[in-house]
Design an enzyme around this catalytic site. Sequence first.
Site, PDB file in Angstrom:
ATOM      1  N   ASP A  70      -1.574  -1.351   6.148  1.00 10.41           N
ATOM      2  CA  ASP A  70      -1.798  -0.922   7.532  1.00 10.41           C
ATOM      3  C   ASP A  70      -3.226  -0.513   7.832  1.00 10.41           C
ATOM      4  O   ASP A  70      -3.546  -0.193   8.967  1.00 10.41           O
ATOM      5  CB  ASP A  70      -0.868   0.250   7.869  1.00 10.41           C
ATOM      6  CG  ASP A  70      -1.273   1.541   7.140  1.00 10.41           C
ATOM      7  OD1 ASP A  70      -1.839   1.424   6.040  1.00 10.41           O
ATOM      8  OD2 ASP A  70      -1.016   2.634   7.672  1.00 10.41           O
ATOM      9  N   ASP A 119       0.861  -1.178   0.000  1.00  7.63           N
ATOM     10  CA  ASP A 119       0.000   0.000   0.000  1.00  7.63           C
ATOM     11  C   ASP A 119       0.903   1.235   0.000  1.00  7.63           C
ATOM     12  O   ASP A 119       2.127   1.119   0.119  1.00  7.63           O
ATOM     13  CB  ASP A 119      -0.893  -0.042   1.246  1.00  7.63           C
ATOM     14  CG  ASP A 119      -1.892   1.107   1.286  1.00  7.63           C
ATOM     15  OD1 ASP A 119      -2.364   1.496   0.210  1.00  7.63           O
ATOM     16  OD2 ASP A 119      -2.174   1.599   2.388  1.00  7.63           O
ATOM     17  N   THR A 153      -0.037   4.812   1.643  1.00  5.77           N
ATOM     18  CA  THR A 153      -0.135   5.603   2.868  1.00  5.77           C
ATOM     19  C   THR A 153       0.135   4.745   4.105  1.00  5.77           C
ATOM     20  O   THR A 153      -0.527   3.738   4.326  1.00  5.77           O
ATOM     21  CB  THR A 153      -1.534   6.236   2.992  1.00  5.77           C
ATOM     22  OG1 THR A 153      -1.785   7.004   1.819  1.00  5.77           O
ATOM     23  CG2 THR A 153      -1.607   7.132   4.211  1.00  5.77           C
TER      24      THR A 153
END
Length: 839
Positions: free
Chosen positions: A727, A528, A530
Amino acid sequence: MTHTYQITGMTCTNCEAKVKSALLMVENITAVEVSNAENSATITMDKHIALSDLQKAIGGTESKYQITVPIENAIIGEKKSCCDTYTQTSEIKLNANNQGKYYCPMHCEGEKMYDKARDCPICGMDLVKVPELAVNKLLYTCPMHPEIIQDKLGSCPICGMDLLLMNPSESEDQKVYEKMVKKMKIAISCTIPIFAIAMIEMMPNNPLLKLMDVSKWNWVQLLLSLSVVFYAGWMFFVRAYKSIITWNLNMFTLIGIGTGVAFLFSLVGMFFPEIFPNEFKTEHGTVLLYFEATTVILTLALLGQLLEAKAHSQTKGAIKELLKLAPTEATLVIDRSDKVISIHDIKKGDLLRVKPGDKIPVDGKITDGESSIDEAMITGEPIPVDKKKDDNVIAGTINGNKSFVMIAEKVGSETLLSQIVKMVNDASRSKAPIQKIADSIAKYFVPIVVIISVITFFIWARFGPEPALVYGFINAITVLIIACPCALGLATPMSVMVGVGKGAQSGVLIKNAEALENMNKINVLITDKTGTLTEGKPSVETIFASNNNENDLLQYIASLNQYSEHPLAQAVVNYAKTKTITLVEVKDFEAVAGKGVTGTVTNKKIALGNKKLMEQVKATVSDDLENKIIAEQKLGKTVSYIAADGVVVGFVSITDAIKISSKDAIKELIRQGVEVIMLTGDNENTAKAVADELNLTSYKASCLPEVKLNEIKRLQSEGKVVAMAGDGINDAPALAQANIGIAMGTGTDVAIESAKITLVKGDLQGIVKAKNLSHAVMRNIKQNLFFAFFYNVLGVPIAAGVLFPFFGILLSPMIAALAMSFSSVSVIVNALRLKNFKI
């Protein structure tokens, strides 16, 4: 009369309704008030109702709802009337003297205790048992068969090995070790004289015969051997017996059979020498006895167990070190004064003072002050981290030279340290797929060795030189003694145990052995953006409003984002606080996965998110505004459209710095042959800017959660072994689908729960560490397996005597026992080398 009870198992308002409805059906109950938040039920009844009847009403003892009288509410004092309110005078004395006894929760008879469960003779309530003082229950498990768990020390019913503490304790380990040392001392003190007598008997002009004849010296050997056989080495025979009756044949089966046959042979030879042929007799007419072989083999086997116990203790060293991190006391700030309390008494919401040099007692957030904190024991990074107000702190880390006040947010088993210890314990007890090889062989290993032993006896008895029967007997025992199935069984779990502990000390938490093995095989890493490639600490850089009223737009989007968990949302809320913008009520709030958020603010329908969300809500955007947004995106910034009543009226530009370590980590992974692909929900322009800066293999923009999931499935269908790093909540499905899900420890609990590996620091360098560790552990396991296979394949034929026709070499059963004992120890020592491996 009205009583308040504690009810566990309620999780929502629906639970409240079910419990309340069930209790109201009970005869003589007139009113019920149930609180899910407080886990309590206040019941008004015409006459006392037994606790068991109440439990039966809400589903019985098997129900998820359990009703009790809360001990913390118990008070004693003067009773106004039966079951009425009491005037509190003192707390009930819950000490070691009355543990296990029973008392009335209404304290009708003051402090009076009963030895057995019964009803209170005054109010009729069920007596409540005084709880035992908090003690950690000791559980033991087998290093080779982690599915075996017992609450007392003993041996594994499958392989016979000594059980080890699941939660290692220095004192408990020491007790086990000291008990084994005591047995070892007795074994050595008895075995050395027996061995000396046997060896001197082989000398010409035996000097011992001047003191006593051979038969009397045989009695001395027998008496000395009793302590070795029936005390120091008795556990080997017990384990051998268990293994045979359960048909879980193992190393102790072979030791027990071999030494048992030698000992029984010697006993029969002493008492009934006439039944043996002459080739079994000495020149003195006595049968050649093997008390020295029996005792030496048992003593050497015991030595192996002693060395293993010491080595096993070291393999659990990582867990012991983690357990030492937790402090025992904390300083509670209450009524502007400090009070030292036990760490077990800390509750969520407590304010705690952390002084210079103190360990952080629980997970929480700094509310006053600042300091630098050494987090090396959790993250593996040696440089202290500066912390200020509102920053998170972790239990077990060490405060620097300043004092601060923190609020407790996670206590007990909820702290990161507790979760790390549990994860390491669980992972070290799990089985790696490669262990199936050893398990398959071990299943047939012992029967094959027994068959080889029997064949050895008959071949030597038929074709061997005189005394053929003696040669056959000795070599058959040697075959039994030298074989070591434990070396095979320990090859994998020892390496896994040490490797998992090593990872935990470096901030790499591995959920199970399968993940540790598969990490070495990955050839694609999906990541990912961010919070994974970037810092995950975004900040608002610009808010653009078409009508130049930026404060109104900021109020709209900040009010919306106060209900969202996304880090971009938090950045907007924080920015609004700096501008002293007042947040207002939002109606019809909705988080649209992978797109943004919508809701009604001050009677306006507001939408904040990416272009896909604008298309979903059918919001129009002018060309001029679109061009401004694209220009921001090409600078690598994340831009969210702001729509009001179906028209895009502005945008918010958010910057999130790329982690310094990301570029080096990606470069190293690509060097190791891993494709690094970024799948982000961000737009094409921003994604391309980040991908170009980091030199990623490839990337995909505007990815919804299902797109990430499908992309992983596609790569897996092509035969790729895929790891996914993320996350957020939206990453959870992809993390679960990937061969290896890697969660950033800085992310959400859902992501961490879905992943097989968690990086405490939330850094891509952790993935490099995990891959390096996996490679080292797998190499170590293969070394152990090779040694175990090589040892048994070479040792058993030599013990059977294959070298005798060519070189005249035979192996003594005592040498075989020594080799067998050190084979398992060698495997463990090799596994311990991982402790010094730099990942």
